[in-house]
Design an enzyme around this catalytic site. Structure first.
Site, PDB file in Angstrom:
ATOM      1  N   LYS A 208      -4.038   3.662 -14.803  1.00 50.12           N
ATOM      2  CA  LYS A 208      -4.407   4.167 -13.474  1.00 50.12           C
ATOM      3  C   LYS A 208      -3.189   4.211 -12.556  1.00 50.12           C
ATOM      4  O   LYS A 208      -2.955   5.205 -11.860  1.00 50.12           O
ATOM      5  CB  LYS A 208      -5.509   3.269 -12.882  1.00 50.12           C
ATOM      6  CG  LYS A 208      -6.043   3.732 -11.556  1.00 50.12           C
ATOM      7  CD  LYS A 208      -7.490   3.344 -11.362  1.00 50.12           C
ATOM      8  CE  LYS A 208      -7.705   1.862 -11.185  1.00 50.12           C
ATOM      9  NZ  LYS A 208      -7.235   1.362  -9.866  1.00 50.12           N
TER      10      LYS A 208
ATOM     11  N   GLY B 186      -7.489   2.116  -3.293  1.00 47.26           N
ATOM     12  CA  GLY B 186      -6.432   1.537  -2.462  1.00 47.26           C
ATOM     13  C   GLY B 186      -5.065   2.061  -2.864  1.00 47.26           C
ATOM     14  O   GLY B 186      -4.218   2.342  -2.011  1.00 47.26           O
TER      15      GLY B 186
ATOM     16  N   SER C 208       2.902  -7.082  -3.325  1.00 47.06           N
ATOM     17  CA  SER C 208       2.061  -5.900  -3.483  1.00 47.06           C
ATOM     18  C   SER C 208       2.882  -4.695  -3.920  1.00 47.06           C
ATOM     19  O   SER C 208       3.769  -4.243  -3.199  1.00 47.06           O
ATOM     20  CB  SER C 208       1.339  -5.575  -2.171  1.00 47.06           C
ATOM     21  OG  SER C 208       0.820  -4.257  -2.223  1.00 47.06           O
TER      22      SER C 208
ATOM     23  N   ASP D 154      -5.180  -7.678 -11.378  1.00 50.33           N
ATOM     24  CA  ASP D 154      -6.484  -7.035 -11.563  1.00 50.33           C
ATOM     25  C   ASP D 154      -7.307  -7.688 -12.673  1.00 50.33           C
ATOM     26  O   ASP D 154      -8.434  -7.261 -12.933  1.00 50.33           O
ATOM     27  CB  ASP D 154      -6.287  -5.548 -11.894  1.00 50.33           C
ATOM     28  CG  ASP D 154      -5.747  -4.787 -10.692  1.00 50.33           C
ATOM     29  OD1 ASP D 154      -6.010  -5.201  -9.541  1.00 50.33           O
ATOM     30  OD2 ASP D 154      -5.051  -3.779 -10.896  1.00 50.33           O
TER      31      ASP D 154
END
Ligand code: S3P
Length: 442
Positions: A28, A101, A174, A326
């Site tokens: 992804k 997001g 992040s 994740d």
């Protein structure tokens, strides 16, 4: 919207051994980036193995809205005719990023240093997630930004006319923040520098280099220092998207916990910024055999054979969290079947994912008879037999839904999820793939 309005519940039941090959979909993170960099390059980028999940389809639509030509040629095969760095056109409508997001934050970065205005929105889950972590640095480039109170969507960005390059230390680990700053830095003069105290997934850096940008990463006592030279001409590329290690995690953990199972998963990423779950499972005693190591789409991958294993609880160090950010929902499922206690440390970021994943896992595990506790930034799961029998609330979160369906395959009584619709955001073929291995999900 990123999933059907009507909830679609699913139930998983205890089943016999899982066997066969699990062909998991494209990554992804890499898929979003391939579309965005393809749209910012000159010429036609060809993508193979693109994840055709709703999150990525929303990004493809957004790239069209910014003026790129995006065409689907066949299954997973896409062509993107880019407009060049600084060439984005002003979209006519609102950019709806659905559940994603990654999509919304990266696209905001990609347009924030071009003098056009765009408004971003998303579904109920995305509308609860913090955007200030991205819009704050984008404002420092010179973009003008308005949002709902608390930095929430909808957000409107007036891109900077004369962007200034940024020297930015990320306050949270992040990859989305790092990537938004780097993508904005593409259309700023001079050097944009991002300092990451802890490394996060590096797909943006790898792909920018592949498209011809000058970008370097240096390991320093302060952390990773990433330096990008602005205003490059990005050249269209052929991008082969590797399979998603985060999606592979679901059949992998299912095979580990269902007695008698043996499956193979071809082409799983071994990128060290993504492999924390596999390192952790090995420490828990998982039988994972890697073979045929190779490079695909600029990423190290290998084939994985997984056999049912007796797992033991471990303590996962906070330093590893970013490399498996994740995967904690599915790790907590493995932990529920392990002997002893598994402690997951340094996971506060889980509270601002598609759902508050600590709260969602604690509630779902407890409802199904698993002993579990949490603090603001940790979770502890006590392994043992799982009674099951409860319906779990998934809060529009694909990974919560898939995790509890995997747990249902070994619980004494079936486990249901209230809505499996969001699974289509990242793993549209989850159900047929799992059933093909022998899973009892209906
Ligand atoms: C992603 C980064 C991670 C991850 C997300 C994908 C990316 O988010 O949770 O699923 O592609 O950059 P954060 O950067 O917020 O940790």
């Amino acid at each position: 919207m990123s999933h059907p309005a009507d909830p679609s519940p699913l139930t998983a039941r205890r089943c016999g051994p899982l066997t066969g090959e699990a062909q998991v979909p494209g990554d992804k993170s890499v898929s979003h980036r391939a579309l965005i960099l393809g749209a910012l390059a000159v010429g036609e980028t060809r993508i193979t193995g693109l994840l055709e999940g709703q999150d990525v389809l929303d990004t493809a639509k957004a790239m069209q809205a910014f003026g790129a030509e995006v065409r689907r040629l066949g299954a997973g095969e896409w062509a993107v005719h880019g407009v060049g760095v600084g060439g984005f056109a002003e979209p006519q409508g609102v950019i709806d990023c659905g559940n994603s997001g990654t999509g919304v934050r990266l696209i905001m970065g990609a347009m924030a240093t071009t003098p056009i205005t765009a408004t971003f929105t998303g579904d109920a889950s995305l509308s609860r997630r913090p955007m200030g972590r991205v819009t704050d640095p984008l404002a420092e480039f010179g973009a003008r930004i308005t949002s709902r109170a608390g930095g929430l969507l909808p957000v409107t960005i007036e891109g900077a006319e004369d962007a200034v390059p940024l020297h930015y230390r990320t306050p949270v680990a992040s990859a989305q923040v790092k990537s938004a700053v780097l993508l904005a830095g593409l259309n700023a003069p001079g050097e944009t520098v991002v300092i990451e105290p802890r490394p996060t997934r590096d797909h943006t850096e790898r792909m920018l280099a592949g498209f011809g940008a000058e970008i370097t990463t240096a390991d320093t006592p302060e952390g990773s220092v990433i330096t990008l030279k602005g205003r490059p001409e990005l050249r269209a590329q052929a991008v082969a998207v590797p399979r998603d290690p985060s999606s592979a995690a679901f059949p992998v953990v299912a095979a580990l916990i269902v007695p008698g199972s043996q499956i193979t998963v071809p082409g799983v990423s071994r990128n060290p910024t993504r492999d924390g779950l596999y390192v952790t499972l090995a420490e828990m005693g998982a039988d994972l055999a890697w073979s045929n190591a190779r490079i695909e789409g600029g990423e190290p991958v290998a084939d994985l054979t997984v056999r049912h294993s007796t797992l033991r609880g471990v303590s996962v160090p906070a330093e590893r969290a970013a490399s498996m950010i994740d995967e904690f929902p599915i790790l907590s499922v493995a932990a529920a079947l392990a002997q002893g206690e598994t402690v997951m440390n340094g996971i506060a970021e889980l509270r601002v994912k598609e759902s508050d994943r600590i709260a969602a896992m604690v509630a779902g595990l407890r409802a199904n008879g698993v002993e579990v506790s949490d603090t603001p930034d940790s979770m502890t799961v006590c392994g043992g037999p799982v009674p099951g029998g409860a319906r779990v609330q998934t809060h529009l979160d694909h990974r919560i839904a898939m995790s509890f369906l995997v747990l249902g395959l070994v619980a004494e009584a079936p486990i249901s999820v209230d809505d499996a619709g969001p699974i289509a955001t990242s793993f549209p073929d989850f159900l047929p793939l799992m059933r093909g291995l022998g899973a009892a999900i209906s």
